[in-house]
Design a protein around this motif. Structure first.
Motif, PDB file in Angstrom:
ATOM      1  N   LEU A 294       0.849  -1.189   0.000  1.00 39.88           N
ATOM      2  CA  LEU A 294       0.000   0.000   0.000  1.00 39.88           C
ATOM      3  C   LEU A 294       0.882   1.235   0.000  1.00 39.88           C
ATOM      4  CD1 LEU A 294      -3.106   0.575   0.212  1.00 39.88           C
ATOM      5  CD2 LEU A 294      -2.747   0.909   2.654  1.00 39.88           C
ATOM      6  N   GLU A 295       0.550   2.199  -0.874  1.00 42.92           N
ATOM      7  CA  GLU A 295       1.254   3.476  -0.827  1.00 42.92           C
ATOM      8  C   GLU A 295       0.290   4.590  -1.193  1.00 42.92           C
ATOM      9  OE1 GLU A 295       4.559   3.541  -3.481  1.00 42.92           O
ATOM     10  OE2 GLU A 295       3.334   3.598  -5.288  1.00 42.92           O
ATOM     11  N   GLY A 296       0.512   5.761  -0.601  1.00 42.78           N
ATOM     12  CA  GLY A 296      -0.347   6.901  -0.863  1.00 42.78           C
ATOM     13  C   GLY A 296      -0.451   7.791   0.351  1.00 42.78           C
ATOM     14  N   GLU A 297      -1.473   8.637   0.373  1.00 39.56           N
ATOM     15  CA  GLU A 297      -1.721   9.521   1.502  1.00 39.56           C
ATOM     16  C   GLU A 297      -3.161  10.005   1.456  1.00 39.56           C
ATOM     17  OE1 GLU A 297       0.390  13.297   1.313  1.00 39.56           O
ATOM     18  OE2 GLU A 297       0.839  12.897  -0.795  1.00 39.56           O
ATOM     19  N   GLY A 298      -3.657  10.432   2.620  1.00 42.08           N
ATOM     20  CA  GLY A 298      -5.031  10.915   2.680  1.00 42.08           C
ATOM     21  C   GLY A 298      -6.009   9.828   2.294  1.00 42.08           C
ATOM     22  N   ARG A 299      -6.806  10.078   1.256  1.00 37.97           N
ATOM     23  CA  ARG A 299      -7.775   9.100   0.771  1.00 37.97           C
ATOM     24  C   ARG A 299      -7.348   8.453  -0.537  1.00 37.97           C
ATOM     25  NH1 ARG A 299     -12.693  11.984  -0.402  1.00 37.97           N
ATOM     26  NH2 ARG A 299     -13.638   9.914  -0.665  1.00 37.97           N
ATOM     27  N   HIS A 300      -6.196   8.872  -1.096  1.00 33.76           N
ATOM     28  CA  HIS A 300      -5.764   8.392  -2.412  1.00 33.76           C
ATOM     29  C   HIS A 300      -4.612   7.396  -2.264  1.00 33.76           C
ATOM     30  CE1 HIS A 300      -8.174  11.367  -4.694  1.00 33.76           C
ATOM     31  NE2 HIS A 300      -8.004  12.089  -3.588  1.00 33.76           N
TER      32      HIS A 300
ATOM     33  N   GLU B  62     -11.611  -7.465  -4.721  1.00 39.98           N
ATOM     34  CA  GLU B  62     -12.720  -7.675  -3.788  1.00 39.98           C
ATOM     35  C   GLU B  62     -12.464  -6.973  -2.456  1.00 39.98           C
ATOM     36  OE1 GLU B  62     -12.998 -11.895  -3.601  1.00 39.98           O
ATOM     37  OE2 GLU B  62     -14.132 -12.075  -5.485  1.00 39.98           O
ATOM     38  N   CYS B  63     -11.219  -7.010  -1.975  1.00 40.21           N
ATOM     39  CA  CYS B  63     -10.858  -6.307  -0.727  1.00 40.21           C
ATOM     40  C   CYS B  63     -11.102  -4.809  -0.861  1.00 40.21           C
ATOM     41  CB  CYS B  63      -9.381  -6.537  -0.403  1.00 40.21           C
ATOM     42  SG  CYS B  63      -9.077  -7.854   0.762  1.00 40.21           S
ATOM     43  N   LEU B  64     -10.619  -4.234  -1.946  1.00 38.95           N
ATOM     44  CA  LEU B  64     -10.724  -2.792  -2.129  1.00 38.95           C
ATOM     45  C   LEU B  64     -12.174  -2.359  -2.280  1.00 38.95           C
ATOM     46  CD1 LEU B  64      -7.713  -2.110  -4.531  1.00 38.95           C
ATOM     47  CD2 LEU B  64      -7.781  -1.988  -2.041  1.00 38.95           C
ATOM     48  N   GLY B  65     -13.004  -3.220  -2.854  1.00 38.17           N
ATOM     49  CA  GLY B  65     -14.409  -2.888  -3.034  1.00 38.17           C
ATOM     50  C   GLY B  65     -15.142  -2.641  -1.732  1.00 38.17           C
ATOM     51  N   LYS B  66     -14.618  -3.153  -0.627  1.00 31.57           N
ATOM     52  CA  LYS B  66     -15.230  -2.934   0.690  1.00 31.57           C
ATOM     53  C   LYS B  66     -14.969  -1.518   1.204  1.00 31.57           C
ATOM     54  CE  LYS B  66     -14.285  -6.140   3.699  1.00 31.57           C
ATOM     55  NZ  LYS B  66     -13.480  -7.148   4.435  1.00 31.57           N
ATOM     56  N   TYR B  67     -13.941  -0.862   0.649  1.00 33.01           N
ATOM     57  CA  TYR B  67     -13.523   0.435   1.189  1.00 33.01           C
ATOM     58  C   TYR B  67     -13.577   1.566   0.172  1.00 33.01           C
ATOM     59  CZ  TYR B  67     -11.660  -2.574   4.859  1.00 33.01           C
ATOM     60  OH  TYR B  67     -11.535  -3.511   5.866  1.00 33.01           O
TER      61      TYR B  67
ATOM     62  N   SER C 179      -0.582  -6.404 -11.761  1.00 32.00           N
ATOM     63  CA  SER C 179      -1.725  -5.520 -11.992  1.00 32.00           C
ATOM     64  C   SER C 179      -1.692  -4.411 -10.954  1.00 32.00           C
ATOM     65  CB  SER C 179      -3.045  -6.285 -11.881  1.00 32.00           C
ATOM     66  OG  SER C 179      -3.162  -7.262 -12.890  1.00 32.00           O
ATOM     67  N   ASP C 180      -1.986  -3.176 -11.380  1.00 27.92           N
ATOM     68  CA  ASP C 180      -1.981  -2.023 -10.478  1.00 27.92           C
ATOM     69  C   ASP C 180      -3.408  -1.594 -10.160  1.00 27.92           C
ATOM     70  OD1 ASP C 180       0.867  -1.344 -10.138  1.00 27.92           O
ATOM     71  OD2 ASP C 180       0.812  -1.078 -12.304  1.00 27.92           O
ATOM     72  N   PHE C 181      -3.614  -1.167  -8.927  1.00 26.93           N
ATOM     73  CA  PHE C 181      -4.917  -0.694  -8.475  1.00 26.93           C
ATOM     74  C   PHE C 181      -4.756   0.686  -7.852  1.00 26.93           C
ATOM     75  CE2 PHE C 181      -5.003  -5.268  -8.375  1.00 26.93           C
ATOM     76  CZ  PHE C 181      -6.266  -5.620  -8.822  1.00 26.93           C
ATOM     77  N   SER C 182      -5.444   1.679  -8.409  1.00 23.49           N
ATOM     78  CA  SER C 182      -5.520   3.008  -7.803  1.00 23.49           C
ATOM     79  C   SER C 182      -6.938   3.186  -7.283  1.00 23.49           C
ATOM     80  CB  SER C 182      -5.202   4.090  -8.828  1.00 23.49           C
ATOM     81  OG  SER C 182      -3.878   3.931  -9.321  1.00 23.49           O
ATOM     82  N   PHE C 183      -7.069   3.757  -6.071  1.00 21.85           N
ATOM     83  CA  PHE C 183      -8.402   3.850  -5.488  1.00 21.85           C
ATOM     84  C   PHE C 183      -8.483   5.010  -4.500  1.00 21.85           C
ATOM     85  CE2 PHE C 183      -5.821   1.052  -2.916  1.00 21.85           C
ATOM     86  CZ  PHE C 183      -6.159   1.330  -1.602  1.00 21.85           C
ATOM     87  N   VAL C 184      -9.717   5.429  -4.227  1.00 26.71           N
ATOM     88  CA  VAL C 184      -9.999   6.500  -3.274  1.00 26.71           C
ATOM     89  C   VAL C 184     -10.821   5.905  -2.135  1.00 26.71           C
ATOM     90  CG1 VAL C 184     -11.062   8.757  -2.910  1.00 26.71           C
ATOM     91  CG2 VAL C 184     -10.012   8.207  -5.131  1.00 26.71           C
ATOM     92  N   LEU C 185     -10.338   6.051  -0.921  1.00 30.83           N
ATOM     93  CA  LEU C 185     -11.054   5.522   0.243  1.00 30.83           C
ATOM     94  C   LEU C 185     -12.323   6.325   0.510  1.00 30.83           C
ATOM     95  CD1 LEU C 185      -8.159   4.943   2.796  1.00 30.83           C
ATOM     96  CD2 LEU C 185      -9.459   3.180   1.605  1.00 30.83           C
ATOM     97  N   ARG C 186     -13.406   5.644   0.874  1.00 29.47           N
ATOM     98  CA  ARG C 186     -14.608   6.349   1.306  1.00 29.47           C
ATOM     99  C   ARG C 186     -14.334   7.108   2.601  1.00 29.47           C
ATOM    100  NH1 ARG C 186     -16.906   1.089   1.055  1.00 29.47           N
ATOM    101  NH2 ARG C 186     -17.611   0.583  -1.052  1.00 29.47           N
ATOM    102  N   ASN C 187     -13.548   6.477   3.467  1.00 31.74           N
ATOM    103  CA  ASN C 187     -13.247   7.051   4.784  1.00 31.74           C
ATOM    104  C   ASN C 187     -11.779   6.809   5.086  1.00 31.74           C
ATOM    105  OD1 ASN C 187     -12.976   7.730   7.462  1.00 31.74           O
ATOM    106  ND2 ASN C 187     -14.600   6.388   8.206  1.00 31.74           N
ATOM    107  N   GLY C 188     -10.998   7.888   5.176  1.00 37.28           N
ATOM    108  CA  GLY C 188      -9.572   7.760   5.405  1.00 37.28           C
ATOM    109  C   GLY C 188      -9.216   7.091   6.717  1.00 37.28           C
TER     110      GLY C 188
END
Length: 355
Positions: A161-167, A218-223, A245-254
């Motif tokens: 996992l890498e990023g910051e905030g909700r991204h 499936e894991c990321l779909g929960k968040y 495979s790469d996945f970029s995503f935005v958390l609903r709740n940080g």
């Protein structure tokens, strides 16, 4: 008391960072979810326990150091320890693990092994770290030493996992092929679909990668409701190439980031599916503890970008003994000798730093 410190170099960087904790011992956690409220350099094991807790080094001193382009061969005399018993242990483990795949209990399970080497003289861990940085520019390279964990060197291509905030960003990395001959002459950057036609992936490798990618999605779909998947691509790590495979995503709740890490770790790339069942089976049946191999490590920060990497291509350093770890994903159609050869290829990453 042994000083607690970490040195790490992010992929393609021309400098590395040193973090030192000058007072007290690192914070010890018993759950990934607890990471939501802390910051520092994180070192987590495969199996979190009182003996092997999640460690968080407090960054009392932070220093950036420019990497030298010089790559001096260490040239140490190394000897292997107990090769015959090591091979027999792997064979026994493979039979036990593979039976559960054939009967349909597991879809995939990862089998790991340890390999000890003795050196005729003690080598500075920092020297090994600097050489690994120069040899493996595409990988995350880290050296971590604490009174609890001991000293570990890793050079890993896999982002947890890498990023910051909700991204945030993560990846599915599975499927392994060793590059040989002319294949070693071609650069295969992450995201490339071009390898000059020299790499042909087996159905076993493709299937393994699909299993890991499906689980992570499936894991990321929960968040997250905002997720983009790219791949699979070819990604080179030393003399090995993987499917990625790469996945970029935005958390609903940080604030749920700790729970997400708890769900991701350990990923099917180092554990298996179904996750709970294969994890329990590995802990109970695998020959030798993994300790901090196939856990995760990296800078975990509130005010800037965090980088957690799965702890692959690991070496545990104890005086003149160097214990190396490697593993591979097994499916029902896996062949033992091929799986053993895959671990041998992965061990070459850490062996290579000795020259």
């Amino acid at each position: 008391m042994r000083e607690s410190y970490a040195m790490y170099r992010l992929p393609h960087a021309d400098q590395f960072t040193v973090i030192r904790q000058t007072s007290g011992e690192p914070l010890q956690l018993q759950s990934c979810a607890e990471l939501a409220g802390v910051e520092g350099f994180v070192m987590a094991p495969f199996e979190i326990s009182a003996r092997n807790p999640i460690l968080v080094l407090k960054p009392d001193v932070i220093e950036d150091v420019q990497l030298s382009e010089e790559e001096q061969v260490i040239g140490a005399m190394l000897s292997c320890d107990c090769d015959e018993e090591e091979r027999l242990s792997y064979s026994r483990d493979f039979d036990i693990f593979h039976r559960r795949l054939v009967c349909g209990d597991f879809g995939k399970i990862v089998l790991a092994r340890r390999h000890d080497m003795l050196c005729d003289s003690q080598i500075s861990p920092e020297r090994l770290f600097r050489r690994a940085c120069n040899m493996y520019p595409r990988m995350f390279v880290a050296l971590v030493s604490t009174p609890v964990s001991g000293t570990w060197l890793m050079a890993t291509p896999e982002i947890l996992l890498e990023g910051e905030g909700r991204h945030w960003h993560t990846m599915a990395l599975a499927g392994t092929m060793k590059l040989e001959g002319q294949q070693l002459l071609f650069d295969i950057p992450a995201g490339s679909r071009n390898d000059n036609g020299s790499i042909e992936w087996s159905e076993k490798n493709r299937c393994e990668q699909r299993i890991v990618a499906k689980y992570i999605a499936e894991c990321l779909g929960k968040y997250s409701d905002e997720m983009v998947e790219n791949g699979p691509y070819k990604s080179r790590a030393g003399n090995i190439v993987h499917l990625r495979s790469d996945f970029s995503f935005v958390l609903r709740n940080g604030e749920c980031i700790g729970n997400l890490i708890n769900d991701l770790h350990p990923t099917p790339a180092v554990c298996g599916l179904p996750k709970a069942e294969t994890y329990g089976f590995i802990v109970k049946n695998e020959h030798g503890d993994r300790n901090y191999y196939s856990g995760f490590a990296g800078p975990w920060l509130k005010s800037s970008r965090s980088h957690l990497y799965v702890s692959l291509r690991c070496m545990q350093i104890e005086d003149r003994r160097y214990r190396m770890y490697a593993g591979g994903g097994l499916l029902a159609d896996s062949i033992e000798q091929q799986e053993w050869d895959e671990t041998e290829a992965k061990l070459e990453t850490m062996k290579g730093v000795f020259g």
